[in-house]
Motif scaffolding. Sequence first.
Motif, PDB file in Angstrom:
ATOM      1  N   MET B  20      -8.095   7.659  -6.152  1.00 17.73           N
ATOM      2  CA  MET B  20      -8.639   6.847  -5.070  1.00 17.73           C
ATOM      3  C   MET B  20      -7.889   7.105  -3.761  1.00 17.73           C
ATOM      4  N   ALA B  21      -6.595   7.378  -3.859  1.00 17.24           N
ATOM      5  CA  ALA B  21      -5.850   7.690  -2.632  1.00 17.24           C
ATOM      6  C   ALA B  21      -6.471   8.920  -1.977  1.00 17.24           C
ATOM      7  N   CYS B  22      -6.822   9.909  -2.791  1.00 22.33           N
ATOM      8  CA  CYS B  22      -7.462  11.115  -2.250  1.00 22.33           C
ATOM      9  C   CYS B  22      -8.841  10.775  -1.697  1.00 22.33           C
ATOM     10  N   VAL B  23      -9.545   9.919  -2.422  1.00 17.71           N
ATOM     11  CA  VAL B  23     -10.891   9.528  -1.966  1.00 17.71           C
ATOM     12  C   VAL B  23     -10.799   8.827  -0.616  1.00 17.71           C
ATOM     13  N   VAL B  24      -9.849   7.929  -0.487  1.00 23.60           N
ATOM     14  CA  VAL B  24      -9.690   7.212   0.778  1.00 23.60           C
ATOM     15  C   VAL B  24      -9.391   8.200   1.890  1.00 23.60           C
ATOM     16  N   LEU B  25      -8.536   9.152   1.589  1.00 18.62           N
ATOM     17  CA  LEU B  25      -8.168  10.160   2.588  1.00 18.62           C
ATOM     18  C   LEU B  25      -9.404  10.904   3.080  1.00 18.62           C
ATOM     19  N   LEU B  26     -10.217  11.331   2.110  1.00 18.20           N
ATOM     20  CA  LEU B  26     -11.407  12.103   2.473  1.00 18.20           C
ATOM     21  C   LEU B  26     -12.434  11.219   3.170  1.00 18.20           C
ATOM     22  N   ALA B  27     -12.640  10.036   2.627  1.00 19.56           N
ATOM     23  CA  ALA B  27     -13.642   9.137   3.208  1.00 19.56           C
ATOM     24  C   ALA B  27     -13.288   8.824   4.646  1.00 19.56           C
ATOM     25  N   ASP B  28     -12.004   8.597   4.882  1.00 19.90           N
ATOM     26  CA  ASP B  28     -11.585   8.276   6.237  1.00 19.90           C
ATOM     27  C   ASP B  28     -11.772   9.478   7.149  1.00 19.90           C
ATOM     28  N   ALA B  39     -11.603   2.657   5.138  1.00 17.93           N
ATOM     29  CA  ALA B  39     -10.354   2.873   4.405  1.00 17.93           C
ATOM     30  C   ALA B  39      -9.794   1.573   3.826  1.00 17.93           C
ATOM     31  N   PRO B  40      -9.636   0.529   4.619  1.00 15.52           N
ATOM     32  CA  PRO B  40      -9.102  -0.706   4.027  1.00 15.52           C
ATOM     33  C   PRO B  40      -9.986  -1.267   2.925  1.00 15.52           C
ATOM     34  N   VAL B  41     -11.320  -1.198   3.122  1.00 17.12           N
ATOM     35  CA  VAL B  41     -12.198  -1.756   2.085  1.00 17.12           C
ATOM     36  C   VAL B  41     -12.027  -0.970   0.794  1.00 17.12           C
ATOM     37  N   LEU B  42     -12.009   0.354   0.924  1.00 22.45           N
ATOM     38  CA  LEU B  42     -11.812   1.170  -0.272  1.00 22.45           C
ATOM     39  C   LEU B  42     -10.448   0.882  -0.908  1.00 22.45           C
ATOM     40  N   THR B  43      -9.457   0.651  -0.067  1.00 23.03           N
ATOM     41  CA  THR B  43      -8.120   0.353  -0.599  1.00 23.03           C
ATOM     42  C   THR B  43      -8.143  -0.928  -1.421  1.00 23.03           C
ATOM     43  N   VAL B  44      -8.817  -1.917  -0.865  1.00 22.74           N
ATOM     44  CA  VAL B  44      -8.904  -3.176  -1.605  1.00 22.74           C
ATOM     45  C   VAL B  44      -9.598  -2.951  -2.932  1.00 22.74           C
ATOM     46  N   LEU B  45     -10.695  -2.183  -2.902  1.00 20.40           N
ATOM     47  CA  LEU B  45     -11.416  -1.901  -4.152  1.00 20.40           C
ATOM     48  C   LEU B  45     -10.510  -1.162  -5.139  1.00 20.40           C
ATOM     49  N   THR B  46      -9.751  -0.198  -4.605  1.00 19.99           N
ATOM     50  CA  THR B  46      -8.822   0.543  -5.464  1.00 19.99           C
ATOM     51  C   THR B  46      -7.866  -0.409  -6.173  1.00 19.99           C
ATOM     52  N   LEU B  47      -7.321  -1.341  -5.379  1.00 22.48           N
ATOM     53  CA  LEU B  47      -6.347  -2.274  -5.944  1.00 22.48           C
ATOM     54  C   LEU B  47      -6.979  -3.151  -7.005  1.00 22.48           C
ATOM     55  N   LEU B  48      -8.192  -3.648  -6.688  1.00 20.36           N
ATOM     56  CA  LEU B  48      -8.864  -4.514  -7.658  1.00 20.36           C
ATOM     57  C   LEU B  48      -9.163  -3.722  -8.925  1.00 20.36           C
ATOM     58  N   GLY B  49      -9.652  -2.483  -8.729  1.00 22.73           N
ATOM     59  CA  GLY B  49      -9.958  -1.634  -9.881  1.00 22.73           C
ATOM     60  C   GLY B  49      -8.706  -1.392 -10.714  1.00 22.73           C
TER      61      GLY B  49
END
Lengths: 660, 481
Positions: B20-28, B39-49
Motif C-alpha cells: 500500500m505504501a507503494c500504491v500511495v506513492l504511485l496514486a499520489d 494519499a491521506p484517504v488511502l493511508t487511512v484505508l491502509t491502516l484500517l486494512g
Amino acid sequence: MWVFDWLNAFPPLLVYLIIPLAPLAGSLVAGFGGWKLQEQAHWAPLTGVAVSFYLALAVLFQTLHGVDFYGNIYIWAVLGHLQVPIGFDVDSLTALMLVVVTFVSLCVHLYTIGYMHGDPGYARFFSYISLFTFSMIMLVMSNNFLQLFFGWEAVGLVSYLLIGFWFQRESANVAALKAFIVNRVGDFGFLIGIAAIYHYCGSLDYRTVFAMVPHLVGQTVEIIPGHPWNVLTWIALLLFIGAMGKSAQVPLHVWLPESMEGPTPISALIHAATMVTAGIFMVARMSPIYEQSATALTVILLIGSITALFMGLIGLVQNDIKRIIAYSTLSQLGYMTAALGASAFSAAIFHLMTHAFFKALLFLAAGSVIHAMANEQDIRKMGGLRKAMPITYITFLIGGLALSGIPPFAGFFSKDLIIEAVGISTLPGAGWAEFILVAGAFVTALYTFRMFFMVFHGKPRMDPYIRDHLHESPWVITVPLIALAIPAVYAGWAYIGPVGLGHFLDSSLVIAPQFNTIGEIAAHWQGAGVFLVHGLEAWPFWLAVAGIVCAAYFYAWNTGLPEWLSRILSPAAWLLESKYGFDTFNNTVLVRGVIQFGRLFWHVGDEKLIDGLMVNGTAFGIGKLALSWRKVQTGYIYHYAFAMIIGLILFMTYFVIWKG
Amino acid sequence: MNAFLLHWTFAIPEIWVLIMACVVLLADLYLGERLRDVAPVLTVLTLLGAAVLTFFELGQSGTTFAGLLVLDPFTNVAELFSYLAVLMVVLYSRRYLMDRGIYRGEIYVLLLFALLGVMVMVSGANLLSIYLGLELLALSQYALVAFNRDSLVATEAGLKYFVLGALASGLLLYGMSLLYGLTGTLEVRHIAAALVNVTSSNLILVFALVFIVAGIAFKLGAAPFHMWLPDVYQGAPTVVTTFLASAPKIGAFALIIRLLVDGGYGMLESWQQIFIALTLVSLVVGNLIAIAQQNLKRMLAYSTVGHVGFLSLGIVAGTEAGFASAFFYTIVYVLMSLAGFGMILLLTRAGFEADRIDDFKGLSQRKPWYAFLMLIIMFSMAGVPPTVGFYAKLAVFQAVIAAGYVWLAVIGVLLAVIGAFYYLRVVKVMYFDAPEPESGPIVRDDLASATLSINSLALLVLGIVPGPLMAFCFYAMQGVI
C-alpha cells in the motif's frame, strides 16, 4: 394498617431505601433547580419529606408487629480488614426516631413556605432542610459507626449552613462558625471513641461490636502509665463527648443559643427537635456499651442534671424570645441526658419525642410571633398579642404547658418519668441529681410563662405602626402549629406505657439488672391515669404551678417587681446574664490562646520554615538548577555526540570496575 | 512450498503495508495534482486494512521467513497501537499541512514506510531484520523531519538527527556484531540459548550489552542519549513531531523486548544496572530541564525524557508485571503525546506555530473546550488521578517496588512531583492569565478537533477504567519471559 398494605407488594429494602433518598432527591431538585423554580422550589422537598413520613409510619407499624431489619445494602469501601458497608438497622428505636424526625420535618417544610416567603434564598433553604432530613435519617437508620459518623457530620454541616443562612450578617457567620468549631471538639472525642471501638472490636458493625462488649468487661488500658482505666468506660466517655457537643451539654453547650441566628424554622427542626437529640439517640443506641460502665453513667447523670438546672436559670434573664426557648432546649436536653445516666433510656427517648413536638411547636409559634412583629425578637417590645393572634396564642400556651410539665400535657409524663427514674437510681450523686431536676421544674415553668405573659398579655409595648398591622399568620404557618399541638397534648398519656416504660423499645435497648430503674417503675405500673393522679401529689407538679403563678404575678400583675428583684439580687443576675462566664472563658483563654499559638506556627513554622525554606526554597533551587543545566543543550552536534560517547564510556568503565 | 516462505501469512500485515505504501506513492504521483486528498484517504484505508489483517492473526504465533520475523501476542498488540498512532497523526495533519503549502503525498508515503519499519522492529526475531526495521524507520524519520525543506530550522533539525542517529545506529550495530561474534548466530532465540553457556562476567558480552542499550536509549530518548530530542522536536514540523513521539516509541520499546528480553534475559542483572542509571538520569534531566522551557514543543521533548525515565522503571523491575506496566506506560505516553502535540496543531495557523507556552495564555476564555482538553492532557502527563497518566505511573511504581527497588520508586515519586510543576504551569497559564493580543483567532478544524476530543477524553476514560488496557498489555507480555 390498611393504608400501608399496598407497600407489601414491594421489597422491604426498597421501602427503607426510599425513606432517606426521597428527601435527598427533593434537596437536589431544589438545590440545582432552585434558580429556575424560584417560588415553586418547595414542591419537590415537601413531596420528598411527605413520602418519607408516610413510609416512616409504615415502618413504625411494621416494627409494632415485630418486623425488624438489620443488614447491609452494599460495601462502600474495603480498607485492609475493615469493611465499610452502607446498611440499615431498622428496629423500634429507629422507627420511632424516623417518625419523629420526618413528622417535625414535614411540619417545618410546610411552615417554611409561609415563613421564608420572599426570601432570596428560598430554594436554597428548602434544599438545606431536605438535605438535613436525609442526613438525620441516615444517622438514625445506620447499622454501623462509620455511617453514624457520616450522618453525624452531615447534620452538623447542614446545621452550619443553616445557622449562617443569612450570610450577609456577621453575627450569623460567627454563630455558624462557633457551632461548627464547638462541635469539632465533641466530634474529636466521638471519632477517637469510634477508633477505640475499631481497635478493640475489629469491626464497626453495631451487632458485632455489641457482641464483643461482654468480652471487653474488665479489660484495662493505661493511657497514663501506671493508671489502668477500664476500656469500656473510656469508649463510653469518648462517645459521650461527641454527644455532649451535638446535644449541647455543659460545657459544650455554648453554640446552641448562638445558633438562633438562623431562621426560626431550622431552630425548630434542627436546634430543638431533631439534630440536638442525636446525642441522646446515640447513647440510647449504644446502651449495651454504657450499661457496662457505672462511671460513665454517673458522669452522664451529673452533666445532664447540671445542664438541666443551670441552663434553665439563664433562660430567666434572656429577653430574646428565641434565646429563651434555646436555653429551655438546653435544659430539656439536660433532662434527657440525666435520664440516660439513670439508665432510663426509654424515658429519655420518650422525653425526646414529646419534647420534639412541644419544642418545635414553641419555636414555630415564636416564629409566627416574630413574623407578625416584623422580625422583632425582644419580648420587652411585645405584649398583648393574644387578641391579634388567637391560634398562635392557644398553640403557644399548649406548648408552654407541656414544657412546664402540667398534666395532662405531654411534657408532664415524660419529665415526671425521668425524675422518678433518677430518684430510683442507685448511682452515686443520684439523690443530688434528683433534687436539681425537681428544682428545674420550677425554673422551667417560670421562664416559660415569663415569656408567655410578656408576649401575649399585658400592655402592647411595640411601636404603634406594628401594633396596627398585627395579624394572624397564614394557614401554611398555623396548620403546622395545630399539627404539632395535637401530639403535644396527647402523646404523653397515650405513649408513656409503650414508649416511656420501654415495652416497645425493649428489643433495641439493653439494660443491666442493677441499673434497671425503668423496670422498677414498670413493675408498679398501674396505668397512665394513676401515674397522673400520683403526679398531682408530687413536688414537680406543685413547683411547676408555683412557677406559673410567680410568672403571672411578676409579669402580668405586678410588673415592677422583677426589676426590683434583679436589683436586690444583682450578683445573681450578673452571673446569669454573663452565662456563668463560659463564653468569656472560651474567648479569652481558649480562642485567644489558640489564635496566639496558631500565629506562632503561622509566622515561624509555616511562613519561615515550611514556606520559605522548604517549599519556596526547593522550588527556587530547582528553578536555578534547571536554568543552569539547560545551558548544556548548546545546539552543537559535537556536544551532543560527546555526551553520548561519555555516557557510553562511563557505563563501560563502571562494568570494568564492577566486574574487575 | 519453499521452507523460507513457510507460514508467510504471518507477515501479511507487513506485506500489506509495504504494497500500500507503494500504491500511495504511485496514486499520489498520478492523481495527487487533482485529488489532493487521495494519499491521506488511502493511508487511512491502509491502516484500517492492516488493523483488520492483524486482528485476524490474534492468537496465532510462530516464526516465518526462516526465523526473520516472529508473530506473537506482543507483535499483534504493538502493531495495533502503531496503526492507531499513525492514524491519529494522519487525522491531525491535514489542515496543518495545507496551511503551509506542504499538503503533499510524500509525507504519507514516508509515514507508511516508517510504520513498516516499526512493524518489522516489532516482529523482528533476527538481528538483521531488527536492524533493517530500525533503519527503515530512522531513514523515513530523517526525511520527515526535514520534510519542510524550505525551513531552515527543519533542515537543521533533520541534519542533526541524521548525524546523531547514524552514530547511535553505529553503536547498536557494533553491539550486535559483538553479540554475533560471541554466539555465532543472528537469531534472537538462538542467542538467548547460547548466552546460557556464557558466564555473566564475560566482559565482551557486557560491552555488547552496553552498546546495544546505548542504541536503544538513543531511540527511546533516554538521557544521556537524549540530546537530539529537544532540537529535533522543536525544529521538525509539528505534524512530524507528533509522529516522532508516537509509533517510533513503540518501535523503540520493541527493541527492548526483542533484544534485551527475548535475547538477553539471561543477562538481566547486567543490563538492569544500566537501566537504573538511565532511569535516574532521565528522570532528573527530563523533569528538571523541562521547568526552564518557554517553548511547549521543547518542554514536551524534555517531558518525553522524563516519561522514558518512568517507563524504564518498569523495565528495571525485570518481571512480567514490570514489562507489562512499561508497555502500558509506553502506550499511554503515545496517547498523551499525540494529544499534546495535536493540541498545538489545532491552535496553529499559517505563520503562527502556537508552540510557545505563552500562546496558551487565556485559552479558557478563547476556547473553553480546548482548554479543558488540554487540562486533561496536562493532568494525565503529570499523573493526576483520575487520568490514565496516574494509573500508568502507579503501575510502574508498583512493579518496581515489588521488585525490591523502593528507593528508585521514591526518587521517581519526588521527580513526578517536580514534574507536575511545569504541566500545571500550562494549566495555570490557560485558566488564570489573560490572552495575548497577538494570539489571534483559532481556525476552525472539525476533523482535528473531533480527533483531539476523542483522544483527550480517552485519557480520562482509560484512567477511570484502566483494566482492559492493562489486561491487553499483560496479554502482550505473555510468554516473553
